[in-house]
Design an enzyme around this catalytic site. Structure first.
Site, PDB file in Angstrom:
ATOM      1  N   THR A 179       0.718  -1.195   0.086  1.00 60.71           N
ATOM      2  CA  THR A 179      -0.097  -0.067  -0.134  1.00 60.71           C
ATOM      3  C   THR A 179       0.734   1.244   0.229  1.00 60.71           C
ATOM      4  OG1 THR A 179      -0.049   0.221   2.169  1.00 60.71           O
ATOM      5  CG2 THR A 179      -1.780  -1.270   1.065  1.00 60.71           C
ATOM      6  N   ASP A 207      -4.356  -4.568  13.298  1.00 59.21           N
ATOM      7  CA  ASP A 207      -5.768  -4.294  13.257  1.00 59.21           C
ATOM      8  C   ASP A 207      -6.494  -3.104  12.375  1.00 59.21           C
ATOM      9  OD1 ASP A 207      -5.448  -6.232  15.402  1.00 59.21           O
ATOM     10  OD2 ASP A 207      -5.713  -4.856  16.719  1.00 59.21           O
ATOM     11  N   ASP A 514     -11.876  -0.271  16.562  1.00 62.47           N
ATOM     12  CA  ASP A 514     -10.869  -1.134  15.954  1.00 62.47           C
ATOM     13  C   ASP A 514      -9.412  -0.369  15.748  1.00 62.47           C
ATOM     14  OD1 ASP A 514     -12.778  -2.853  16.276  1.00 62.47           O
ATOM     15  OD2 ASP A 514     -12.773  -3.650  13.815  1.00 62.47           O
ATOM     16  N   GLY A 515      -9.307   0.524  16.514  1.00 65.70           N
ATOM     17  CA  GLY A 515      -7.945   1.221  16.416  1.00 65.70           C
ATOM     18  C   GLY A 515      -7.996   2.547  15.551  1.00 65.70           C
ATOM     19  N   GLU A 516      -9.050   2.710  14.996  1.00 62.52           N
ATOM     20  CA  GLU A 516      -9.163   3.804  14.187  1.00 62.52           C
ATOM     21  C   GLU A 516     -10.092   4.992  14.875  1.00 62.52           C
ATOM     22  OE1 GLU A 516      -7.935   4.156  10.882  1.00 62.52           O
ATOM     23  OE2 GLU A 516      -6.765   2.264  11.836  1.00 62.52           O
TER      24      GLU A 516
END
Ligand SMILES: CCCCCCCCCCCCC/C=C/[C@@H](O)[C@H](COP(=O)(O)O)NC(=O)CCCCCCCCCCCCCCC
Ligand SMILES: Nc1ncnc2c1ncn2[C@@H]1O[C@H](COP(=O)(O)OP(=O)(O)O)[C@@H](O)[C@H]1O
Ligand SMILES: [Ca+2]
Length: 554
Positions: A179, A207, A514-516
């Site tokens: 990416t 994650d 979720d970690g965002e």
């Protein structure tokens, strides 16, 4: 083992000792036979049993003919001219298989069988290959996304050195995308990728990277199926492709909670053998606007603040969470608001259960059959279940929804040790305002055997849906403004943020999804049972991993 018809049975040698080797469609077994006297060439073996081993067919990775002109595996020297039929096996094949080591870790192990004749060697190789070809759950072609900046920025190295050799040994072909920016993987999956070409998607990262893959795949599936993600009431369609996680992130909780370790080789082997583990996904909405999906932790207050603070410290790598954790702990902020939820019913167990979700979990299996019944309670319109909603107002240090245990190296039992991966529920943990010392006690219990829910200021519920409204949005002035006909909720929040006199200027947190970071406070959450599948099998029972040879030795 005895019930399966034998496909092959021969005496072959392993490390120069004779073994009776048996193949049926479920296992490959080899048991040592001892000669009563040194083999004379008349082909009679003693029947005294020594070591016996077996490998389930589904855990064989590959079989290769071995070129016996090569140095022998034991001595490293060229092999001598053989003296007897057992030693005279010039033809050999090597079977690679999964071996369990400590802490749920898997390794690739090998055994080489020497055959007296080429024809026999080829027959064994061909028969084992035919059996492996019948295992249709194994992926052949995978789409791989690597986040080169996740965790300690070793994603590419981990993939190249640890995973590529295993995939090529198992004849898995891959298309690899490294990416180049955040959401690259999500957008590629959502709009561009030719998904029909693949048997699965693999993400190399943490994650956050996994979350990108989930968003890409789930959104793509809904679009292809004509399901409106913005509608909270629509039932989402499950994704066809399984997802593999090669852990290379900071927390790696999804990998840890579905496999039992955050070891890249173990994850690669779960992909190769074609394991399958369904997982629940929460959809997060703000009224009729879809915001995000979550599979592990939705955390407001403490975990939202840790994450928000840690984003500025990304350069520190995984240590950022500890620094931000201490800072957030010391700030001791609490948040006021209303939580309402629809409790889970039936055989869903409770968050205080002593047993945990493990490989082949009965509760999750039960939920999958419920899911097949067209009209389950989840499908009833909210209005029909209005009475079942529970409403709790208060001041909270943390509001956490754990859709799975969230076990990770920091907390091996996780935020909610008894949460299930695929039962269609999430465990809602409310930590009310308490002293710093009490909160520290609660946090510490995540790292030891004590029950973190056994505090007067902690409540935990197993739910199918929940809503959260921060106080500023449900204060009295909202009613007044509504009654006087003044505009939308958004307009109202705007006023509330600026309108100190109403007392609702109370700081707001963000949701850690979720970690965002999700920069919203008011959300509505619904669990979608078993929406996605992973290349995993859940955590295997302790007995299997404590005795690494439990499956190999008989
Ligand atoms: C005093 C020790 C307290 C330890 C408490 C540990 C509880 C840890 C539970 C962690 C649940 C994690 C759930 C998963 C979240 C991940 O999705 C997500 C993203 O992961 P990624 O970066 O790999 O993409 N990770 C996170 O949001 C990180 C959460 C980490 C929380 C660490 C909190 C540390 C708290 C330290 C408090 C110390 C108080 C000391 C006072 C003197
Ligand atoms: N090439 C990239 N450059 C920068 N950020 C990226 C890139 N690829 C993915 N990301 C983002 O990096 C974030 C963290 O990734 P993750 O792999 O979860 O690592 P960590 O566990 O360290 O947070 C994710 O939000 C993801 O969207
Ligand atoms: Ca669950």
């Amino acid at each position: 083992m005895e019930k399966q018809p034998r496909l092959l049975c021969s005496v072959l040698s392993v490390q120069r000792r004779p073994y009776e080797v048996i193949l049926n469609c479920a296992i490959l077994a080899w048991k040592e036979t001892q000669t009563t006297k040194k083999h004379t060439g008349r082909g009679i073996y003693g029947a005294v049993k020594a070591g016996s081993y077996y490998v389930p067919m589904c855990e064989i990775i590959s079989v290769q003919e071995k070129d016996d002109e090569s140095p022998s595996e034991n001595s490293g020297k060229w092999q001598k001219v053989p003296q007897s039929p057992v030693d005279s096996c010039q033809h050999a094949f090597t079977v690679s298989y999964v071996e369990r080591t400590r802490q749920h870790c898997w390794r690739c192990s090998e055994v080489t069988f020497h055959c007296p004749e080429l024809a026999l060697c080829l027959l064994w190789v061909q028969t084992i290959r035919e059996q492996l070809a019948l295992l249709t759950n194994r992926p052949k072609h995978l789409l791989v996304y690597i986040n080169p900046f996740g965790g300690k920025q070793r994603g590419k190295q981990i993939y190249d050195h640890k995973v590529t050799p295993i995939f090529s040994q198992a004849s898995i072909s891959t298309d690899v995308i490294v990416t180049e920016h955040p959401n690259h993987a999500r957008d590629h999956l959502k709009t561009e990728a030719d998904l029909m070409k693949y048997d699965g998607v693999v993400c190399v990262g943490g994650d956050g990277m996994f979350s990108e893959i989930v968003h890409g795949l789930v959104s793509r599936t809904q679009r292809d199926e004509g399901v409106d993600e913005n509608s909270m009431k629509d039932t989402l369609v499950s994704c066809r492709l399984r997802i593999g996680i090669i852990p290379a992130g900071s927390t790696d909780c999804i990998c840890y909670a579905t496999v039992g370790s955050n070891d890249p080789v173990t994850s690669a082997l779960h992909i190769v053998v074609g394991d399958s583990q369904s997982m629940d996904v929460c959809s997060v909405h703000d009224s009729d606007t879809f915001l995000r999906y979550s599979v592990s932790l939705l955390g407001y207050g403490f975990y939202g603040d840790v994450l928000t603070d840690s984003e500025r410290k990304r350069w520190m790598g995984p240590a950022r969470y500890d620094i931000s954790g201490v800072k957030t702990f010391l700030s001791h902020r609490y948040y006021e608001g209303t939580v309402s939820f629809l409790p889970a019913e039936g055989n869903s167990g409770t968050p205080r259960d002593k047993f945990q979700c493990r490989s082949g979990c009965n509760i999750c299996r039960g939920s999958s059959s419920d899911k097949l019944v067209s009209k389950d309670e989840n499908n009833l319109p909210d209005a029909e279940r209005q009475d079942d909603w529970t409403v709790i107002r208060g001041k909270f240090l943390a509001i956490n929804a754990a859709s799975m245990s969230c076990a990770c190296p920091r907390s091996p039992k996780g935020l909610s040790p008894a949460a299930h991966l695929a039962d269609g529920t999430t465990d809602l943990i409310l930590v009310r305002k308490c002293s710093r010392l009490d909160f520290l006690r609660h946090l510490l219990r995540h790292t030891n055997k004590d029950d973190q829910f056994d505090h007067s200021f902690v409540e935990v519920y197993r739910v199918r849906q929940f809503h959260f409204t921060p106080r500023y949005q449900d204060c009295d002035s909202e009613v007044d403004l509504r009654e006087s006909g003044v505009g939308s909720k958004r307009f109202l929040s705007q006023i509330c943020r600026e309108h100190k006199a109403c007392g609702c200027i109370q700081a707001q947190s963000n949701w850690n999804c979720d970690g965002e970071i999700l920069p919203h406070s008011a959300i509505q959450v619904r669990v979608h049972c078993q929406l996605i599948s992973l290349f995993a099998r859940g955590i295997e029972e302790q007995s299997v991993f404590e005795d690494p040879y439990a499956l190999c030795a008989i």
